[in-house]
Design a protein around this motif. Structure first.
Motif, PDB file in Angstrom:
ATOM      1  N   GLU A   1       0.826  -1.208   0.000  1.00  0.00           N
ATOM      2  CA  GLU A   1       0.000   0.000   0.000  1.00  0.00           C
ATOM      3  C   GLU A   1       0.862   1.261   0.000  1.00  0.00           C
TER       4      GLU A   1
ATOM      5  N   SER B   1       1.754   1.552  -3.728  1.00  0.00           N
ATOM      6  CA  SER B   1       0.573   1.656  -4.587  1.00  0.00           C
ATOM      7  C   SER B   1      -0.178   2.969  -4.378  1.00  0.00           C
ATOM      8  N   SER B   2      -0.264   3.422  -3.133  1.00  0.00           N
ATOM      9  CA  SER B   2      -1.012   4.650  -2.846  1.00  0.00           C
ATOM     10  C   SER B   2      -0.364   5.874  -3.490  1.00  0.00           C
TER      11      SER B   2
ATOM     12  N   ARG C   1      -1.572   5.779  -7.311  1.00  0.00           N
ATOM     13  CA  ARG C   1      -2.968   5.412  -7.627  1.00  0.00           C
ATOM     14  C   ARG C   1      -3.573   6.343  -8.677  1.00  0.00           C
ATOM     15  N   LYS C   2      -3.399   7.638  -8.509  1.00  0.00           N
ATOM     16  CA  LYS C   2      -3.940   8.591  -9.477  1.00  0.00           C
ATOM     17  C   LYS C   2      -3.259   8.433 -10.832  1.00  0.00           C
TER      18      LYS C   2
ATOM     19  N   VAL D   1      -2.001   5.677 -12.062  1.00  0.00           N
ATOM     20  CA  VAL D   1      -2.495   4.458 -12.703  1.00  0.00           C
ATOM     21  C   VAL D   1      -3.776   4.760 -13.473  1.00  0.00           C
ATOM     22  N   LYS D   2      -4.687   5.509 -12.847  1.00  0.00           N
ATOM     23  CA  LYS D   2      -5.939   5.867 -13.525  1.00  0.00           C
ATOM     24  C   LYS D   2      -5.660   6.690 -14.778  1.00  0.00           C
TER      25      LYS D   2
ATOM     26  N   GLU E   1       0.405  -2.291 -12.488  1.00  0.00           N
ATOM     27  CA  GLU E   1      -1.014  -2.069 -12.214  1.00  0.00           C
ATOM     28  C   GLU E   1      -1.732  -1.524 -13.447  1.00  0.00           C
ATOM     29  N   SER E   2      -1.093  -0.640 -14.178  1.00  0.00           N
ATOM     30  CA  SER E   2      -1.740   0.013 -15.325  1.00  0.00           C
ATOM     31  C   SER E   2      -2.042  -0.965 -16.448  1.00  0.00           C
TER      32      SER E   2
ATOM     33  N   ASN F   1      -1.552  -8.408  -6.115  1.00  0.00           N
ATOM     34  CA  ASN F   1      -0.652  -7.546  -5.353  1.00  0.00           C
ATOM     35  C   ASN F   1       0.540  -8.308  -4.778  1.00  0.00           C
TER      36      ASN F   1
END
Length: 323
Positions: A61, A64-65, A68-69, A71-72, A167-168, A202
């Motif tokens: 986390e 990843s945190s 996160r934005k 990745v989107k 992740e992407s 993960n």
């Protein structure tokens, strides 16, 4: 960080001092061999710990945190990419080629453009992609990434970049095939993620990230950035694709190992079918900016904040549309 000729690095927050190469070379061969054996043993033990430990949600986390934005943002970019592969089609109304049966009447009346011929043509916007785009990201996991991480967080930034990519691209296996390879003093082709077996959860992604960190700590000193880039550009075309992309991540510590910008530029532009780029993700002073100015325009980027990676990748992906 391990001492002169020491087996590996151990960052305890102390000052970092680089000794000249001649001092390293003065270390007796039997000491180097013993140090290498100690490093390999410690590295293998660390890998066993990574693979045997339970999934550490808090550690994942943490990385990843931070992305996160991003990745989107990157997934939106990936959704928008169009097919690029050229297809062989019949071009009609040509002055030379095979006689077009549909133009016989026009030929009798003196029309000259009554032929057709086969040629490659750019696909129309929205045309379904017939083959996947292949992307190889070459990660810098050299000793200097660990050594100077306390200075500018370059290793953490590289691990975050790996997390962002993994992740992407999840769920896009028909449209994109990606690989992560490492380069360090140990070699230029260190497999981290392959086309055939991308991480699917993960825990598997965390294992890749931990392996990158451990490799940077225990690998031998040295640099194979140039060889890694050259190998990636040549090797990526072994399988067919809609487009080919090679993205090399480096800490810009090339001058220390005698790598000239001209050599790197030649590799990046060595194949017109491969879109090759470098992202400098660490720098001592203005090293990265100086290198960027000496490389072909649009082929290099300086990124000291992971949040800028999606925008850089967008420029990389869309650059092929302008070719």
């Amino acid at each position: 960080m391990g001492g002169k000729g020491g087996p590996y690095r151990l960052d305890m927050g102390h000052d970092v001092t680089q000794i000249p190469d001649w001092e390293k070379e003065a270390v007796p061969e039997h000491v180097k061999k013993a140090a290498r054996e100690v490093a390999q043993k410690a590295f293998k033990e660390r890998l066993r710990e990574i693979r045997m430990s339970e999934f550490d949600a808090d550690m994942y986390e943490k990385f990843s945190s931070h992305v996160r934005k991003q990745v989107k943002s990157l997934r939106i970019i990936l959704d928008s990419l169009q097919a690029k592969g050229k297809e062989r089609q019949w071009l009609k109304h040509q002055a030379t080629g095979e006689l077009d049966d549909m133009k016989l009447i026009e030929g009798l009346t003196g029309e000259k453009n009554i032929y057709k011929r086969r040629a490659e043509q750019e696909p129309e916007p929205g045309t379904p992609q017939q083959k996947p785009k292949r992307i190889r990201v070459v990660m810098d996991v050299s000793g200097s990434m660990y050594r100077f991480n306390g200075l500018d967080n370059r290793l953490e930034r590289t691990v975050e970049a790996a997390c962002l990519v993994m992740e992407s691209f999840e769920g896009y296996k028909e449209k994109f095939k990606y690989e992560l390879w490492g380069h360090s003093g140990d070699g230029f082709d260190i497999p981290l993620v392959t086309y055939e077996k991308p991480p699917t959860n993960n825990k598997e992604r965390l294992e890749v990230m931990k392996t990158m960190h451990a490799h940077a700590q225990f690998c031998m000193s040295g640099d194979h950035t140039l060889e890694a880039a050259e190998y990636a550009v040549k090797n990526i075309k072994e399988q067919e694709a809609d487009e080919y992309f090679v993205v090399v991540l480096s800490d810009a510590n090339l001058e220390r190992y005698g790598i000239r910008p001209m050599q790197f530029a030649e590799v990046l532009t060595s194949d017109d079918e491969v879109n090759a780029f470098v992202i400098f993700i660490g720098s001592l002073g203005d090293q990265a900016e100086r290198l960027k100015k000496q490389l072909p325009l649009g082929r290099s980027f300086v990124c000291m904040d992971t949040k800028n990676i999606p925008q850089i990748l967008q420029q990389i992906f869309t650059s092929s549309l302008l070719k």
